[in-house]
Design an enzyme around this catalytic site. Structure first.
Site, PDB file in Angstrom:
ATOM      1  N   GLU A  70     -35.337  22.081   4.721  1.00 31.61           N
ATOM      2  CA  GLU A  70     -35.838  22.808   3.545  1.00 31.61           C
ATOM      3  C   GLU A  70     -35.371  23.986   4.041  1.00 31.61           C
ATOM      4  O   GLU A  70     -34.795  24.672   2.810  1.00 31.61           O
ATOM      5  CB  GLU A  70     -37.265  22.572   3.305  1.00 31.61           C
ATOM      6  CG  GLU A  70     -37.696  23.361   2.010  1.00 31.61           C
ATOM      7  CD  GLU A  70     -39.542  23.327   2.015  1.00 31.61           C
ATOM      8  OE1 GLU A  70     -40.163  22.891   3.245  1.00 31.61           O
ATOM      9  OE2 GLU A  70     -39.887  23.713   0.916  1.00 31.61           O
ATOM     10  N   HIS A  71     -35.799  24.891   4.730  1.00 35.02           N
ATOM     11  CA  HIS A  71     -35.611  26.096   5.043  1.00 35.02           C
ATOM     12  C   HIS A  71     -35.008  26.224   6.582  1.00 35.02           C
ATOM     13  O   HIS A  71     -35.159  25.534   7.336  1.00 35.02           O
ATOM     14  CB  HIS A  71     -36.776  27.124   5.396  1.00 35.02           C
ATOM     15  CG  HIS A  71     -38.002  26.929   4.293  1.00 35.02           C
ATOM     16  ND1 HIS A  71     -38.882  26.114   4.457  1.00 35.02           N
ATOM     17  CD2 HIS A  71     -38.103  27.535   3.232  1.00 35.02           C
ATOM     18  CE1 HIS A  71     -39.651  26.062   3.445  1.00 35.02           C
ATOM     19  NE2 HIS A  71     -39.117  27.169   2.810  1.00 35.02           N
TER      20      HIS A  71
END
Lengths: 438, 438
Positions: B328-329
């Site tokens: 996601e990050h």
């Protein structure tokens, strides 16, 4: 036979049937589909072959056709047919090349750089329905935007036809666009095979293309597990034709009939401001069905049950009605169609003027024919290059820029209950302690 | 405590747990959710209130808060807090304004005009989780791209907190972005209310924002019915930090801890080429947890169960691993991070350099924090202006252009079993009979 009604006379339940035509309830279908999907997840190739034998009555020896078989099929298709599909391919490529987005990048005054990078979804599976009808054009419509997006690994999923065989034209289209993997197994088991991957099938990241209720349910289920991306939910096709008194009733009739030709549950609807057009179109449709040619039995049932001619007070009323119907296809056969564009909403693909029948978009004009059905055009779009792209946002902050963010991030993160490390991860960079919440 | 391992030593099952971290099976949750959804469909407001009483223990008098209540809440929030959120809002607006696509239009040599028109999805609902934690920033992240897209009707869905009350800061953020409808009811019943519409709630076309398993299941179910669009399936948050020997171990540690602060099932992973960095980060994490401050119990469980420090032979190996993890990050704390960009794939949002911790993207830098979790970054993207746009393709053919299409469309449609009207609808315009299939 197709009925004529006034928009103003439609009662609540008639309107509701048109505007809320989405969704069969998948619950019962899901109850059949989930065990198949889980079986394929557990048992891979063996389960896929077993279901294909049970459902399609075909014992498949090889689950995946490759280059050689595809080449042979291609060589068996007459040149005239190939040429038609290749002309279409060129138009589809031209249209979709316009859709390729540019990366975004900019720098703030404080020196921070931000942007968006577009990248392809790498592994694509295209479902091509089989059985009596075959849809090579659908492979063009799905594969071309994926290729333009840059997807590197494209597979076609299709049920076997009679014998352990995929039709030559399907093989030929795969050859033309450069697809060299075909999974010879349809239904929920074909979708599950691509969704999870098996011994002989690699896992896909996105599965697109129309299918029956089981195919659609399997796609929705795998999507809900976070396993794959899908295109929109497939339902019955529809056309909404808006025509003024200058339109040609025979042309309108044929355009409605071409929609009805798809299936009995297809919606073929005309809205016109002219009662003369309404009557003439109805007459043309009756006359054509009475010839008992082509798929007239399907067509008759389709226009009787899901066809409709509506009389509108004005083109504005017609468009407002269409905006609520959210058609997959809309034909605007009026003088100066462009002048109505700002008012038109919620359409999958728009066919303007008298020489743009839906059939030319189905095959040839270049727009995509995998479009939102069932009123989902209110919130979804046809297949496009975008469908096969993913976006990564990025930020590269300078030390000064981050320092500016320190206090506000500290305040916001504490409001949200992240007392310590959200703000702390900024404060630590400046060897400062985060102040207590204010 | 967080473990250190070599990428080369990870066995198949350890890799699988990381790469295939999607998806709880929704089947059992669905069994609870579907009756709630159907009850709300049938009984509207009364059912929504009943479930809110049963599940949240709150009797709500009014299902929808409006302008006046929102204004009051806004006035109760301290200026310092409002200012922080308003600064964030300005950055988020700036970033998302870059995303607005331009319509496409072109004319072929034969005079045909084709293109793509972008229009907003009109009716948007934003789910804002409630309970102990509240997420006003999520409302900014969802509302701003919707407003830039042009969505005209935006509603927030949020469960009531203690008493019949929505927290002031939620009301204030709604006021700041101009939302004047808040549905005070969360869970599956809140989603169903927005998905179908009730006596007091208007139907939404898209529902976005993270929620618990029931919220996510309800969104997936309504999507599968063709009723609404949704963002991607929400799961546990994750961060992947890639660091070379020049990175600061304490900064890395805090960035991992800020991820762990979210929840016990969040993934906080560091990959580094330096065993010294690995050891130091581990030490910093232990030291910080031993202070027993903040949410240290959640943090400790999170890093122990789902945290990991991996040693890579090279940054190339680290990036390849990340590409498979699809974070996601991702933070890239290496010298010259830009030089690695072409190799990086499947990331939700990318944080480059030493001064771009995830926390600044969560709140302030301007990128969206509603991002693909659970490895879905392989095929989906964070929320953006695109999420709230729909595309209509169009074609306006000239009489000559359609005539060119006549023969190929005739051939292709016959191949697909539409013997009569698909080609026929073009032939009729030239008063020609369609030839028999070749």
């Amino acid at each position: 036979m197709i009925e004529i009604k006034k928009i103003n006379d439609l009662n609540y339940s008639e309107q509701k049937n048109l505007f809320h035509r989405y969704g069969k309830d998948y619950t019962s279908v899901m109850d059949s589909v989930i065990p198949i999907v889980n079986d394929v997840k557990e048992n891979g190739d063996e389960a896929v072959k077993r279901y294909t034998k049970n459902f399609d009555g075909v014992e498949i020896s090889k689950l995946v056709l490759t280059h050689q078989e595809i080449e042979k099929g291609f060589n068996r298709v007459p040149a005239k047919i190939l040429d038609a599909f290749i002309m279409a391919k060129d138009n589809i490529e031209e249209f979709h090349l316009h859709q390729k987005p540019k990366n975004i990048a900019y720098t703030r005054d404080d020196g921070s750089r931000l942007g968006v990078i577009y990248q392809p979804v790498e592994k694509v599976a295209i479902y091509a329905p089989g059985g009596k009808a075959i849809y090579p054009s659908t492979i063009l419509m799905a594969a071309i935007p994926a290729i333009i997006a840059g997807s590197s690994d494209i597979t076609v999923i299709t049920p076997p036809c009679e014998g352990d065989v995929v039709p030559d034209i399907i093989l030929a289209i795969c050859r033309i666009v450069g697809i060299d993997k075909i999974i010879v197994s349809g239904g929920a088991q074909g979708i599950a095979a691509a969704g999870f991957g098996t011994q002989s099938i690699s896992k896909a990241d996105i599965i697109v293309g129309p299918g029956n209720l089981y195919v659609t349910a399997a796609k929705a289920y795998l999507f809900s597990l976070g396993l794959i991306q899908i295109d929109s939910m497939a339902g019955p096709s529809d056309v909404m034709i808006i025509a003024d008194e200058g339109a040609n009733p025979k042309w309108i009739a044929f355009d409605l009939l071409s929609q009805a030709e798809h299936s009995e549950d297809a919606f073929s609807i005309l809205i016109t401001t002219s009662s003369q057009i309404a009557e003439s179109v109805k007459e043309e449709i009756s006359k054509d069905i009475e010839t008992k040619t082509g798929r007239y039995e399907i067509v008759k049932k389709s226009v009787t049950e899901n066809g409709l001619i509506l009389l509108a007070d004005s083109l504005e009323q017609a468009i407002e009605f269409s905006n609520r119907f959210a058609p997959e296809h809309m034909e605007l056969m009026v003088s100066d169609p462009d002048s109505y564009l700002p008012k038109i909403k919620n359409v999958g693909s728009l066919f303007l003027g008298h020489y743009s029948p839906v059939a030319v978009g189905d095959y040839f004009s270049g727009t995509n024919h995998i479009l939102p059905t069932g009123g989902t055009a209110r919130f979804s779009s046809g297949l496009s290059v975008d469908s096969f792209l993913r976006r990564t946002t990025y930020q590269h902050l300078t030390g000064n820029a981050l320092k500016t963010a320190m206090e506000p991030v500290g305040i916001m993160s504490k409001v949200e209950g992240f007392d310590s490390k959200h703000g702390g991860s900024i404060y630590v960079r400046y060897e400062e302690d985060q102040p207590d919440a204010g």
